[in-house]
Design an enzyme around this catalytic site. Structure first.
Site, PDB file in Angstrom:
ATOM      1  N   LYS A   1       0.865  -1.110   0.011  1.00 29.24           N
ATOM      2  CA  LYS A   1      -0.147  -0.089  -0.185  1.00 29.24           C
ATOM      3  C   LYS A   1       0.844   1.316  -0.027  1.00 29.24           C
ATOM      4  O   LYS A   1       0.710   2.374  -0.749  1.00 29.24           O
ATOM      5  CB  LYS A   1      -0.981  -0.072   1.219  1.00 29.24           C
TER       6      LYS A   1
ATOM      7  N   GLU B   1      10.314  -4.861   4.748  1.00 28.04           N
ATOM      8  CA  GLU B   1      10.624  -6.467   4.229  1.00 28.04           C
ATOM      9  C   GLU B   1      10.093  -6.516   2.509  1.00 28.04           C
ATOM     10  O   GLU B   1      10.816  -7.012   1.811  1.00 28.04           O
ATOM     11  CB  GLU B   1       9.435  -6.973   5.028  1.00 28.04           C
TER      12      GLU B   1
ATOM     13  N   GLY C   1      -4.877  -2.160   4.912  1.00 23.69           N
ATOM     14  CA  GLY C   1      -4.132  -3.254   4.511  1.00 23.69           C
ATOM     15  C   GLY C   1      -4.631  -4.397   4.740  1.00 23.69           C
ATOM     16  O   GLY C   1      -4.955  -5.329   3.690  1.00 23.69           O
ATOM     17  N   ARG C   2      -5.511  -4.506   5.951  1.00 20.81           N
ATOM     18  CA  ARG C   2      -5.882  -5.907   6.264  1.00 20.81           C
ATOM     19  C   ARG C   2      -7.341  -6.135   5.607  1.00 20.81           C
ATOM     20  O   ARG C   2      -8.026  -7.160   5.873  1.00 20.81           O
ATOM     21  CB  ARG C   2      -5.916  -6.091   7.861  1.00 20.81           C
TER      22      ARG C   2
ATOM     23  N   GLU D   1      -4.851  -6.975  14.652  1.00 22.33           N
ATOM     24  CA  GLU D   1      -4.229  -5.849  14.129  1.00 22.33           C
ATOM     25  C   GLU D   1      -5.587  -4.550  14.483  1.00 22.33           C
ATOM     26  O   GLU D   1      -5.158  -3.670  14.647  1.00 22.33           O
ATOM     27  CB  GLU D   1      -3.580  -5.607  13.091  1.00 22.33           C
TER      28      GLU D   1
ATOM     29  N   HIS E   1      -4.584 -33.459  16.691  1.00 31.13           N
ATOM     30  CA  HIS E   1      -3.410 -34.381  17.131  1.00 31.13           C
ATOM     31  C   HIS E   1      -2.258 -33.618  17.828  1.00 31.13           C
ATOM     32  O   HIS E   1      -1.022 -33.922  17.931  1.00 31.13           O
ATOM     33  CB  HIS E   1      -3.101 -35.138  16.011  1.00 31.13           C
TER      34      HIS E   1
ATOM     35  N   LYS F   1       9.323  -0.687  14.308  1.00 32.80           N
ATOM     36  CA  LYS F   1      10.052  -0.550  12.962  1.00 32.80           C
ATOM     37  C   LYS F   1      10.876   0.630  13.258  1.00 32.80           C
ATOM     38  O   LYS F   1      12.100   0.474  12.624  1.00 32.80           O
ATOM     39  CB  LYS F   1       8.948   0.112  12.075  1.00 32.80           C
TER      40      LYS F   1
HETATM   41  O1  F6P Z   1       2.284  -4.295   9.894  1.00 35.47           O
HETATM   42  C1  F6P Z   1       1.692  -2.959   9.700  1.00 35.47           C
HETATM   43  C2  F6P Z   1       1.302  -2.776   8.335  1.00 35.47           C
HETATM   44  O2  F6P Z   1       1.124  -1.523   8.005  1.00 35.47           O
HETATM   45  C3  F6P Z   1       0.050  -3.585   7.999  1.00 35.47           C
HETATM   46  O3  F6P Z   1      -1.242  -3.022   8.405  1.00 35.47           O
HETATM   47  C4  F6P Z   1       0.135  -3.775   6.417  1.00 35.47           C
HETATM   48  O4  F6P Z   1      -0.890  -4.672   6.063  1.00 35.47           O
HETATM   49  C5  F6P Z   1       1.527  -4.323   6.338  1.00 35.47           C
HETATM   50  O5  F6P Z   1       2.187  -3.455   7.347  1.00 35.47           O
HETATM   51  C6  F6P Z   1       1.905  -4.003   4.787  1.00 35.47           C
HETATM   52  O6  F6P Z   1       1.844  -2.562   4.636  1.00 35.47           O
HETATM   53  P1  F6P Z   1       2.277  -2.041   3.094  1.00 35.47           P
HETATM   54  O7  F6P Z   1       1.111  -2.698   2.342  1.00 35.47           O
HETATM   55  O8  F6P Z   1       2.336  -0.519   3.093  1.00 35.47           O
HETATM   56  O9  F6P Z   1       3.384  -2.638   2.615  1.00 35.47           O
END
Ligand code: F6P
Length: 532
Positions: free
Chosen positions: A199, A205, A256-257, A342, A373, A501
């Site tokens: 987003k 990452e 995002g979620r 979240e 199990h 972060k």
């Molecule tokens: O972990 C925090 C967060 O902002 C989530 O809410 C989101 O889904 C994820 O990081 C990824 O963010 P982005 O889509 O901006 O890379």
């Protein structure tokens, strides 16, 4: 600013407290079924694509009555309508929350023109890539994390029988190179499409993995980045700077979620095709209508959330286990962890006041029968009561009828066992051929006693299809909305991820330099050991 009553300020909250003391604490499911032969009918609900048996929960009609009063006093319906209307209910970020607009039919709902323009373009692109003879694409790698990963990563295997047989789907999320390296090892750049899903297009990452993929692509003879890399993001400028020219955008009012319905769903569209993607959206929309229109007493997301509040705030249950009896739903618990924890893992109300009551439970689980199990022992005989949510699918998409009958019988047996338990007297009468002969019968019977009265919900789907999966996911979204609204929190921000972060950004150069100045003794010592 809070304009509605907070749950603990309502008359219903006080009434629920009294009801819990008088009838809730000692409520026994077995007695309840004994007393009321119509209990199953009274406490089951039919929603679009999902039938729910709520009767194995520790509720009676008075409980539901007080919980519905709670929802009314907290202004749930007004809050819900405000979300659908596009009010800026994400107050800390000043944003609307409009994932429902992403699945509204053309011409309906806010931002319809923009939504359908991107949707049409994305689905046309997906269909072009799915023509593998022309596109040459055999592998799709989605690089994203959190909401830019978990939705597609959950949905693609769930709809396995609908997935294009000539394309393999890979999901890379972790900044650990052990995630992307084994994926890249198996790929040919000429046959691979990378989706950089973010987003913000700034997430550490995702950007690290995207750069690793780009370097690998170029080092292995890949040409034409523009054709082999596509972005799904609200930050089109950053994607262009990365060298990506094909971008599908979305908007800051998509959390995002809650984003699998947007361009973030591109891997899903590539996997199942345009028609099935539209069916996924339609399934979610049918649940949106149900949530918006059904009376609260017949409104499934509302009822599930009310029971969640009852368990969390009155019974004090701290977690809920999700047990999908469908291997395709193996990532559903992980998806729900982000969705619920979240969203509702918050400790202040909308005005910033510290809450005097609990919010999000821990959500966890594994597909049945694997969980049986592993940790079901604890669910049956452990010291904590953990409500379990069983998800059963009536018709499989394979023809192994014998396996499916066993799967369903297992699911039913577990909810039955949790509720019925086994008394010490029953255990005494049973033979236990594997038990120690040294142990006296009375002691052994205590070990073999199950307290029972452990609550569960069973959700039944007829088949796992794009439509029913869309409805199921939307059901969970609205349930989380409802409990968050009752708790008076902002379910749509996630400030809790920021601190880690920031500290990571501080530690990263220290790992290279060895500078431990100002660090606590534990972190400093660990950093030294990691460098040594
Ligand atoms: O972990 C925090 C967060 O902002 C989530 O809410 C989101 O889904 C994820 O990081 C990824 O963010 P982005 O889509 O901006 O890379």
């Amino acid at each position: 600013m809070r304009t509605m009553l907070r749950c603990d300020e309502t008359e219903a909250w006080a009434a629920l407290r009294g009801h819990y003391e008088a009838h809730g604490r000692d409520f026994d499911l077995r007695d309840a079924f004994e007393r009321d032969p119509g209990r199953f009918e009274s406490f089951s609900v039919e929603a679009p694509e999902v039938f729910a048996d709520l009767s194995k929960n520790r509720i009676d009609s008075a409980t539901l009555h007080f919980l519905i009063d709670l929802a009314s006093e907290c202004g749930l319906e007004a809050r819900r309508d405000a979300m659908f209307a596009g009010d800026a209910i994400n107050t800390t970020e000043g944003r609307a929350v409009l994932h429902t607009a992403l699945r509204a039919p053309r011409g309906a709902g806010p931002f319809s023109a923009e939504v359908h323009e991107v949707l049409d373009a994305m689905l046309a692109y997906a269909e072009a890539v799915r023509d593998t003879a022309a596109s040459g694409i055999k592998h799709v790698v989605n690089i994203g994390i959190g909401g830019s990963d978990l939705g597609p990563q959950m949905v693609v295997p769930a709809l396995d029988t609908f997935v294009h047989p000539g394309i393999a789907f890979h999901f890379v999320s972790n900044v650990d190179g052990h995630d992307i390296a084994p994926v890249l090892r198996r790929l040919d750049p000429a046959q691979t499409l990378f989706i950089v899903a973010s987003k913000t297009f700034t997430t550490q990452e995702t950007m690290a993995n995207a750069h690793a993929a780009k370097a690998w692509f170029e080092a292995n003879g890949g040409t034409d980045i523009a054709r082999h890399f596509v972005a799904t993001t609200t930050n089109v400028a950053a994607a262009a700077e990365f060298g990506i020219t094909t971008t599908f955008g979305f908007w800051d009012w998509v959390g995002g979620r809650y984003s699998l319905w947007s361009a973030i769903g591109l891997p899903i569209a590539l996997a199942i095709g345009a028609e099935n993607f539209r069916a996924l959206l339609a399934g979610a929309h049918s649940m949106d209508r149900h949530f918006a229109q059904a009376p609260l007493l017949k409104n499934l997301p509302v009822l599930l959330a009310l029971i969640d509040v009852w368990y969390r705030n009155f019974h004090g249950f701290t977690s809920r286990s999700v047990a999908p009896y469908h291997q395709g739903l193996k990532r559903l618990p992980a998806y729900l962890q982000q969705l619920e924890m979240e969203s509702n893992g918050k400790r202040v109300d909308l005005d910033g006041n510290t809450l005097p009551y609990a919010t999000s439970p821990v959500v966890w689980g594994e597909p049945g029968t694997n969980g049986q199990h592993a940790y079901f022992q604890m669910l049956h005989q452990g010291t904590d009561v953990i409500p379990v949510e069983f998800i059963l699918v009536k018709h499989p998409t394979h023809d192994l009828a014998d396996l499916h009958a066993k799967l369903l019988a297992n699911g039913l047996a577990q909810s039955q066992a949790l509720m019925l338990g086994k008394t010490t007297a029953q255990a005494l009468q049973e033979k236990a051929p594997t038990a120690s002969k040294q142990l006296d019968a009375a002691t052994l019977a205590k070990h073999r006693t199950f307290p029972g009265n452990r609550p569960s919900t069973t959700l039944l789907l007829d088949q796992l299809t794009p439509t029913s999966l869309g409805a199921l996911i939307a059901l969970y979204e609205h349930r989380v909305f409802t409990s968050g609204a009752l708790w008076g929190i902002n379910s749509f921000d996630q400030w809790g991820v920021e601190l880690g972060k920031a500290l990571c950004n501080d530690l990263l150069p220290r790992l290279a330099s060895g500078d431990t100045q100002g660090l606590d003794a534990s972190t400093a010592s660990l950093l030294r050991r990691l460098r040594g």
